[in-house]
Design a protein around this motif. Structure first.
Motif, PDB file in Angstrom:
ATOM      1  N   GLY A  90       0.798  -1.225   0.000  1.00 18.55           N
ATOM      2  CA  GLY A  90       0.000   0.000   0.000  1.00 18.55           C
ATOM      3  C   GLY A  90       0.828   1.271   0.000  1.00 18.55           C
ATOM      4  O   GLY A  90       0.275   2.362  -0.086  1.00 18.55           O
ATOM      5  N   GLY A  91       2.144   1.170   0.109  1.00 20.69           N
ATOM      6  CA  GLY A  91       2.996   2.349   0.065  1.00 20.69           C
ATOM      7  C   GLY A  91       2.681   3.368   1.140  1.00 20.69           C
ATOM      8  O   GLY A  91       2.770   4.567   0.916  1.00 20.69           O
ATOM      9  N   GLY A  92       2.306   2.894   2.313  1.00 19.09           N
ATOM     10  CA  GLY A  92       2.006   3.797   3.418  1.00 19.09           C
ATOM     11  C   GLY A  92       0.522   4.108   3.574  1.00 19.09           C
ATOM     12  O   GLY A  92       0.124   4.735   4.550  1.00 19.09           O
ATOM     13  N   LEU A  93      -0.298   3.715   2.608  1.00 18.25           N
ATOM     14  CA  LEU A  93      -1.751   3.918   2.737  1.00 18.25           C
ATOM     15  C   LEU A  93      -2.287   2.972   3.804  1.00 18.25           C
ATOM     16  O   LEU A  93      -1.695   1.928   4.087  1.00 18.25           O
ATOM     17  CB  LEU A  93      -2.445   3.653   1.401  1.00 18.25           C
ATOM     18  CG  LEU A  93      -2.122   4.641   0.287  1.00 18.25           C
ATOM     19  CD1 LEU A  93      -2.764   4.182  -1.021  1.00 18.25           C
ATOM     20  CD2 LEU A  93      -2.616   6.026   0.652  1.00 18.25           C
ATOM     21  N   PRO A  94      -3.433   3.282   4.399  1.00 19.33           N
ATOM     22  CA  PRO A  94      -3.980   2.446   5.477  1.00 19.33           C
ATOM     23  C   PRO A  94      -4.659   1.175   4.955  1.00 19.33           C
ATOM     24  O   PRO A  94      -5.860   0.962   5.149  1.00 19.33           O
ATOM     25  CB  PRO A  94      -4.974   3.380   6.160  1.00 19.33           C
ATOM     26  CG  PRO A  94      -5.424   4.295   5.078  1.00 19.33           C
ATOM     27  CD  PRO A  94      -4.225   4.499   4.194  1.00 19.33           C
ATOM     28  N   VAL A  95      -3.892   0.361   4.264  1.00 17.41           N
ATOM     29  CA  VAL A  95      -4.367  -0.933   3.763  1.00 17.41           C
ATOM     30  C   VAL A  95      -3.347  -1.992   4.161  1.00 17.41           C
ATOM     31  O   VAL A  95      -2.169  -1.687   4.319  1.00 17.41           O
ATOM     32  CB  VAL A  95      -4.559  -0.923   2.223  1.00 17.41           C
ATOM     33  CG1 VAL A  95      -5.635   0.054   1.816  1.00 17.41           C
ATOM     34  CG2 VAL A  95      -3.261  -0.583   1.514  1.00 17.41           C
ATOM     35  N   PRO A  96      -3.782  -3.259   4.336  1.00 22.35           N
ATOM     36  CA  PRO A  96      -2.823  -4.297   4.753  1.00 22.35           C
ATOM     37  C   PRO A  96      -1.900  -4.719   3.613  1.00 22.35           C
ATOM     38  O   PRO A  96      -2.358  -5.168   2.562  1.00 22.35           O
ATOM     39  CB  PRO A  96      -3.714  -5.452   5.205  1.00 22.35           C
ATOM     40  CG  PRO A  96      -5.017  -5.231   4.539  1.00 22.35           C
ATOM     41  CD  PRO A  96      -5.152  -3.751   4.317  1.00 22.35           C
ATOM     42  N   ASP A  97      -0.594  -4.556   3.808  1.00 22.87           N
ATOM     43  CA  ASP A  97       0.404  -5.012   2.845  1.00 22.87           C
ATOM     44  C   ASP A  97       0.481  -6.533   2.916  1.00 22.87           C
ATOM     45  O   ASP A  97       0.508  -7.107   4.010  1.00 22.87           O
ATOM     46  CB  ASP A  97       1.778  -4.434   3.181  1.00 22.87           C
ATOM     47  CG  ASP A  97       1.794  -2.912   3.171  1.00 22.87           C
ATOM     48  OD1 ASP A  97       0.962  -2.318   2.471  1.00 22.87           O
ATOM     49  OD2 ASP A  97       2.645  -2.338   3.863  1.00 22.87           O
ATOM     50  N   HIS A  98       0.505  -7.203   1.762  1.00 21.12           N
ATOM     51  CA  HIS A  98       0.560  -8.659   1.752  1.00 21.12           C
ATOM     52  C   HIS A  98       1.064  -9.189   0.411  1.00 21.12           C
ATOM     53  O   HIS A  98       1.191  -8.431  -0.550  1.00 21.12           O
ATOM     54  CB  HIS A  98      -0.816  -9.259   2.067  1.00 21.12           C
ATOM     55  CG  HIS A  98      -1.871  -8.909   1.053  1.00 21.12           C
ATOM     56  ND1 HIS A  98      -2.541  -7.704   1.061  1.00 21.12           N
ATOM     57  CD2 HIS A  98      -2.362  -9.590  -0.003  1.00 21.12           C
ATOM     58  CE1 HIS A  98      -3.393  -7.671   0.053  1.00 21.12           C
ATOM     59  NE2 HIS A  98      -3.308  -8.800  -0.610  1.00 21.12           N
ATOM     60  N   LEU A  99       1.332 -10.478   0.377  1.00 16.56           N
ATOM     61  CA  LEU A  99       1.704 -11.181  -0.841  1.00 16.56           C
ATOM     62  C   LEU A  99       0.526 -12.068  -1.220  1.00 16.56           C
ATOM     63  O   LEU A  99       0.069 -12.883  -0.415  1.00 16.56           O
ATOM     64  CB  LEU A  99       2.950 -12.046  -0.619  1.00 16.56           C
ATOM     65  CG  LEU A  99       3.477 -12.799  -1.836  1.00 16.56           C
ATOM     66  CD1 LEU A  99       4.085 -11.805  -2.850  1.00 16.56           C
ATOM     67  CD2 LEU A  99       4.500 -13.834  -1.429  1.00 16.56           C
ATOM     68  N   GLU A 100       0.007 -11.902  -2.432  1.00 15.38           N
ATOM     69  CA  GLU A 100      -1.101 -12.710  -2.931  1.00 15.38           C
ATOM     70  C   GLU A 100      -0.522 -13.811  -3.810  1.00 15.38           C
ATOM     71  O   GLU A 100       0.125 -13.535  -4.819  1.00 15.38           O
ATOM     72  CB  GLU A 100      -2.058 -11.851  -3.734  1.00 15.38           C
ATOM     73  CG  GLU A 100      -3.244 -12.611  -4.277  1.00 15.38           C
ATOM     74  CD  GLU A 100      -4.169 -11.698  -5.062  1.00 15.38           C
ATOM     75  OE1 GLU A 100      -4.508 -12.071  -6.198  1.00 15.38           O
ATOM     76  OE2 GLU A 100      -4.541 -10.642  -4.545  1.00 15.38           O
ATOM     77  N   VAL A 101      -0.726 -15.068  -3.423  1.00 10.29           N
ATOM     78  CA  VAL A 101      -0.158 -16.213  -4.112  1.00 10.29           C
ATOM     79  C   VAL A 101      -1.291 -17.035  -4.706  1.00 10.29           C
ATOM     80  O   VAL A 101      -2.195 -17.466  -3.983  1.00 10.29           O
ATOM     81  CB  VAL A 101       0.692 -17.070  -3.150  1.00 10.29           C
ATOM     82  CG1 VAL A 101       1.233 -18.297  -3.825  1.00 10.29           C
ATOM     83  CG2 VAL A 101       1.830 -16.229  -2.563  1.00 10.29           C
ATOM     84  N   VAL A 102      -1.239 -17.270  -6.019  1.00  7.53           N
ATOM     85  CA  VAL A 102      -2.288 -17.991  -6.735  1.00  7.53           C
ATOM     86  C   VAL A 102      -1.763 -19.386  -7.063  1.00  7.53           C
ATOM     87  O   VAL A 102      -0.713 -19.538  -7.677  1.00  7.53           O
ATOM     88  CB  VAL A 102      -2.684 -17.242  -8.022  1.00  7.53           C
ATOM     89  CG1 VAL A 102      -3.780 -17.976  -8.763  1.00  7.53           C
ATOM     90  CG2 VAL A 102      -3.130 -15.822  -7.684  1.00  7.53           C
ATOM     91  N   LEU A 103      -2.516 -20.413  -6.628  1.00  6.36           N
ATOM     92  CA  LEU A 103      -2.099 -21.819  -6.768  1.00  6.36           C
ATOM     93  C   LEU A 103      -2.910 -22.563  -7.807  1.00  6.36           C
ATOM     94  O   LEU A 103      -4.066 -22.231  -8.054  1.00  6.36           O
ATOM     95  CB  LEU A 103      -2.241 -22.542  -5.436  1.00  6.36           C
ATOM     96  CG  LEU A 103      -1.554 -21.940  -4.227  1.00  6.36           C
ATOM     97  CD1 LEU A 103      -1.883 -22.752  -2.994  1.00  6.36           C
ATOM     98  CD2 LEU A 103      -0.057 -21.846  -4.453  1.00  6.36           C
TER      99      LEU A 103
END
Length: 104
Positions: A90-103
């Motif tokens: 989110g680059g500092g925005l109030p959103v949860p930073d995460h890694l999205e992994v598609v299987l």
């Protein structure tokens, strides 16, 4: 907001990160236990070559997790290959930073 909150990471998977191609096929790194959130939902996605493939599961992991395309993710007794992964920073925005992994 920064990192994804711990209370959202309700599941655990084992990740063996893809490290490259060897003489006998894909080479994988050390197996690591990762806390995550699992979403079992079938959807159509594009792989690294641009082909449309069916994904059975999406896994949300902490942003610092190493899990590129070609990695192995083990959920319970089922091993799957990573089709693609995307950093959601989110680059500092109030959103949860995460890694999205598609299987697969």
């Amino acid at each position: 907001m920064g990192a994804i909150p711990d209370w959202l990471l309700r599941h655990q998977v084992l990740v063996e990160p893809f490290t490259g191609e060897g003489p006998y096929g894909p080479e994988l790194g050390e197996q690591t236990l990762i806390r995550c959130f699992i979403d079992h939902k079938r959807r159509l996605v594009r792989n690294a070559e641009g082909a449309e493939v069916v994904s059975e599961t999406t896994v949300i992991m902490p942003l610092d997790t190493v899990c590129p395309a070609g990695s192995r993710v083990i959920i319970g007794d089922r091993a799957s290959t990573v089709i693609t992964s995307a950093r959601r920073d989110g680059g500092g925005l109030p959103v949860p930073d995460h890694l999205e992994v598609v299987l697969q």
